[in-house]
Design an enzyme around this catalytic site. Structure first.
Site, mmCIF file in Angstrom:
data_model
loop_
_atom_site.group_PDB
_atom_site.id
_atom_site.type_symbol
_atom_site.label_atom_id
_atom_site.label_comp_id
_atom_site.label_asym_id
_atom_site.label_seq_id
_atom_site.Cartn_x
_atom_site.Cartn_y
_atom_site.Cartn_z
ATOM 1 N N ARG A 67 -29.189 0.484 -45.830
ATOM 2 C CA ARG A 67 -29.865 0.210 -44.551
ATOM 3 C C ARG A 67 -30.947 -0.852 -44.746
ATOM 4 N NH1 ARG A 67 -30.569 5.486 -45.918
ATOM 5 N NH2 ARG A 67 -28.848 4.860 -47.216
ATOM 6 N N ARG A 81 -34.122 -7.416 -44.512
ATOM 7 C CA ARG A 81 -34.997 -7.878 -45.609
ATOM 8 C C ARG A 81 -34.618 -9.307 -45.992
ATOM 9 N NH1 ARG A 81 -33.443 -2.655 -47.469
ATOM 10 N NH2 ARG A 81 -34.996 -1.122 -46.836
ATOM 11 N N ASP A 100 -40.113 1.465 -42.380
ATOM 12 C CA ASP A 100 -41.015 1.904 -41.309
ATOM 13 C C ASP A 100 -41.325 3.396 -41.325
ATOM 14 O OD1 ASP A 100 -38.589 2.821 -40.347
ATOM 15 O OD2 ASP A 100 -38.609 1.651 -38.485
ATOM 16 N N ASP A 101 -40.630 4.170 -42.157
ATOM 17 C CA ASP A 101 -40.852 5.622 -42.112
ATOM 18 C C ASP A 101 -41.647 6.167 -43.298
ATOM 19 O OD1 ASP A 101 -38.748 4.949 -43.764
ATOM 20 O OD2 ASP A 101 -37.548 6.713 -43.283
ATOM 21 N N GLU A 116 -31.689 -1.990 -54.513
ATOM 22 C CA GLU A 116 -32.895 -2.547 -55.141
ATOM 23 C C GLU A 116 -32.509 -3.381 -56.360
ATOM 24 O OE1 GLU A 116 -32.388 0.567 -54.243
ATOM 25 O OE2 GLU A 116 -33.997 1.162 -52.871
ATOM 26 N N PRO A 137 -37.934 -3.682 -42.164
ATOM 27 C CA PRO A 137 -36.778 -3.591 -41.274
ATOM 28 C C PRO A 137 -37.034 -2.451 -40.278
ATOM 29 C CG PRO A 137 -36.184 -3.136 -43.587
ATOM 30 C CD PRO A 137 -37.663 -3.089 -43.483
ATOM 31 N N ASP A 151 -33.434 -4.781 -36.376
ATOM 32 C CA ASP A 151 -31.984 -4.709 -36.490
ATOM 33 C C ASP A 151 -31.455 -4.734 -35.057
ATOM 34 O OD1 ASP A 151 -29.361 -4.159 -36.983
ATOM 35 O OD2 ASP A 151 -29.719 -2.395 -38.240
ATOM 36 N N THR A 186 -41.496 9.413 -47.163
ATOM 37 C CA THR A 186 -41.403 10.426 -46.097
ATOM 38 C C THR A 186 -40.276 10.005 -45.151
ATOM 39 O OG1 THR A 186 -43.219 9.205 -45.067
ATOM 40 C CG2 THR A 186 -43.761 11.282 -46.105
ATOM 41 N N ARG A 187 -39.645 10.972 -44.527
ATOM 42 C CA ARG A 187 -38.593 10.663 -43.557
ATOM 43 C C ARG A 187 -38.872 11.475 -42.304
ATOM 44 N NH1 ARG A 187 -32.797 10.535 -46.008
ATOM 45 N NH2 ARG A 187 -32.597 8.819 -44.560
ATOM 46 N N TYR A 216 -35.391 -0.428 -36.456
ATOM 47 C CA TYR A 216 -34.318 -0.400 -35.445
ATOM 48 C C TYR A 216 -34.700 0.556 -34.320
ATOM 49 C CZ TYR A 216 -32.661 3.996 -37.543
ATOM 50 O OH TYR A 216 -32.567 5.281 -38.025
HETATM 51 C C1 UGA Z 1 -33.760 4.628 -48.914
HETATM 52 C C2 UGA Z 1 -34.679 3.530 -49.399
HETATM 53 O O1 UGA Z 1 -36.016 3.986 -49.366
HETATM 54 C C3 UGA Z 1 -34.524 2.310 -48.499
HETATM 55 O O2 UGA Z 1 -35.443 1.323 -48.835
HETATM 56 C C4 UGA Z 1 -33.106 1.827 -48.661
HETATM 57 O O3 UGA Z 1 -32.884 0.731 -47.794
HETATM 58 C C5 UGA Z 1 -32.150 2.940 -48.288
HETATM 59 O O4 UGA Z 1 -32.428 4.155 -48.980
HETATM 60 C C6 UGA Z 1 -30.753 2.469 -48.616
HETATM 61 O O5 UGA Z 1 -30.201 2.880 -49.639
HETATM 62 O O6 UGA Z 1 -30.269 1.607 -47.886
HETATM 63 P P1 UGA Z 1 -33.818 5.807 -46.419
HETATM 64 O O7 UGA Z 1 -34.991 6.624 -46.000
HETATM 65 O O8 UGA Z 1 -32.558 6.520 -46.758
HETATM 66 O O9 UGA Z 1 -34.263 4.894 -47.607
HETATM 67 O O10 UGA Z 1 -33.490 4.643 -45.343
HETATM 68 P P2 UGA Z 1 -34.102 4.415 -43.898
HETATM 69 O O11 UGA Z 1 -35.547 4.673 -43.915
HETATM 70 O O12 UGA Z 1 -33.268 5.139 -42.919
HETATM 71 O O13 UGA Z 1 -33.852 2.845 -43.706
HETATM 72 C C7 UGA Z 1 -34.556 1.893 -44.458
HETATM 73 C C8 UGA Z 1 -35.160 0.835 -43.501
HETATM 74 O O14 UGA Z 1 -34.106 0.182 -42.796
HETATM 75 C C9 UGA Z 1 -36.105 1.421 -42.457
HETATM 76 O O15 UGA Z 1 -37.219 0.581 -42.310
HETATM 77 C C10 UGA Z 1 -35.259 1.453 -41.197
HETATM 78 O O16 UGA Z 1 -35.997 1.275 -40.025
HETATM 79 C C11 UGA Z 1 -34.300 0.278 -41.404
HETATM 80 N N1 UGA Z 1 -33.005 0.480 -40.746
HETATM 81 C C12 UGA Z 1 -32.305 1.649 -40.870
HETATM 82 C C13 UGA Z 1 -32.444 -0.553 -39.986
HETATM 83 O O17 UGA Z 1 -33.070 -1.619 -39.850
HETATM 84 N N2 UGA Z 1 -31.244 -0.365 -39.376
HETATM 85 C C14 UGA Z 1 -30.547 0.793 -39.476
HETATM 86 O O18 UGA Z 1 -29.430 0.913 -38.887
HETATM 87 C C15 UGA Z 1 -31.095 1.832 -40.249
HETATM 88 MN MN MN Z 2 -36.704 5.958 -45.077
#
Ligand code: UGA
Ligand code: MN
Length: 331
Positions: A154, A159, A191-192, A277, A80, A111, A305-306, A82
């Site tokens: 997110r 997915r 992606d991060d 999950e 995913p 997204d 990593t973030r 954005y």
């Molecule tokens: C953690 C988990 O590692 C994620 O797999 C999980 O989706 C997320 O928590 C959750 O609980 O939803 P985190 O680093 O907090 O991850 O989440 P992000 O990395 O900000 O987002 C996960 C993915 O969704 C990324 O690939 C990001 O690009 C994507 N994303 C995020 C969107 O497509 N739209 C959004 O508005 C935000």
């Molecule tokens: Mn992340």
């Protein structure tokens, strides 16, 4: 007159002698030429040596390269993503990892309401086999500016869109392609994160659901399934270990066969914090059935990593003066 002839003769003799001396001196320069030849010879020897070394290295790399396995299972990586300032940087890092992974197909799900030009152009030149999809997270499910990041899941809809595409593609493929899909693997790669190349070979032979540790997640150095006698018996996590599957998204892969035989399995975009999950895995597998990878879950091969959100204070200030960075330059 006789004297004059003698003078001419002496003069002629002197000039000839000088000529001779000059020629001899030129011959004397030979030792410079030898020096020059020596340098030339040394350079040739050195280059020959280097050529030999390079030939040896090419030979060695040819033999250490794994033999091409025509039946290597495909790994479908669903990401995913954005639009934001760091998006292209994130996708660049990911693609440059995936380029080293054989038989990988990248399913990038934006997204967004429609496919964006940035992602389209990026993927077209990335060199990775890919499919570009999109689906917009409904407003009520999306984090708003200022919301804490844990408030809503997110990437859930994205997915699910990736899973929908896989199921559709599988139902359309027949014969050899259909058979190849039977052994394929699905991995959800945000992606991060940071991915070791070794991780992909660990997950390549997933039968149902394979699992491994994830570094720098959940406020811990790492989280992981705990393995005893080859089986996962519990999870090492700092928070709600009694969740059905206290795993990060980066910590498991599923076989495509399992996805296809469970056509309703998907991520619940309304899941409470930490249960996203589990919402997907719950109906697919039991803890006992999990396949531990990465040396019985003792190695960290993926890191949660973030990326820091870049501050644009100076950019904003310059823009107010009409001096901002050229918006035509893609970042
Ligand atoms: C953690 C988990 O590692 C994620 O797999 C999980 O989706 C997320 O928590 C959750 O609980 O939803 P985190 O680093 O907090 O991850 O989440 P992000 O990395 O900000 O987002 C996960 C993915 O969704 C990324 O690939 C990001 O690009 C994507 N994303 C995020 C969107 O497509 N739209 C959004 O508005 C935000
Ligand atoms: Mn992340």
């Amino acid at each position: 007159m006789r004297l004059k002839l003698k003078t001419v003769f002496v003069f002629y003799f002197m000039v000839s002698l000088l000529g001779l001396v000059y020629t001899l001196m030129q011959l004397g320069q030979r030792c410079d030429c030898t020096e020059h030849d020596k340098i030339k010879d040394n350079t040739i020897y050195r280059l020959r040596g280097e050529l030999h070394k390079l030939q040896e290295e090419v030979k060695k790399s040819d033999t250490t390269k794994p033999p091409k396995k025509p039946n290597l299972p495909t790994i479908y990586v669903i990401t995913p993503t954005y639009a934001r300032l760091v998006q292209k940087a994130e996708l660049t890092r990911l693609s440059q990892t995936f380029l080293h992974v054989p038989q990988l197909h990248w399913v990038v799900v934006e997204d967004s309401e429609k496919p964006t030009a940035l992602v389209r152009d990026f993927l077209a030149t990335s060199g990775v086999a890919y499919t570009q999809l999109h689906t917009l997270t409904p407003k009520e499910r999306k984090l708003q500016d200022g919301d804490p990041s844990w408030l809503k899941p997110r990437g859930a809809e994205q997915r699910n869109e990736g899973l929908r595409w896989l199921r559709e593609m599988a139902s359309a493929s027949k014969g050899q392609q259909g058979a190849a899909m039977e052994t394929s693997v699905v991995y959800f790669a945000d992606d991060d994160n940071t991915y070791s190349l070794m991780l992909f070979e660990e997950m390549r032979n997933t039968q149902r659901v394979s699992v491994w540790p994830v570094g720098l997640v959940g406020g811990m150095r790492f989280e992981r399934p705990v393995v005893e006698n080859g089986k996962v018996v519990r999870f090492h996590t700092g928070w709600r270990p009694n969740r059905p599957f206290p795993l990060d998204m980066a910590g498991f892969a599923v076989s495509l066969r399992l996805v296809l035989t469970n056509p309703d399995a998907c991520f619940d975009g309304d899941a409470q914090m930490g249960f996203l999950e589990s919402s997907f895995l719950q109906g697919l597998v039991t803890m006992e059935e999990l396949e531990p990878k990465a040396d019985m879950c003792t190695k960290v091969l993926v890191w949660h990593t973030r990326t820091e959100k870049p501050k644009m204070k100076r950019e904003d200030a310059l823009q107010k003066q009409g001096l901002g960075s050229d918006p035509k330059v893609e970042v």
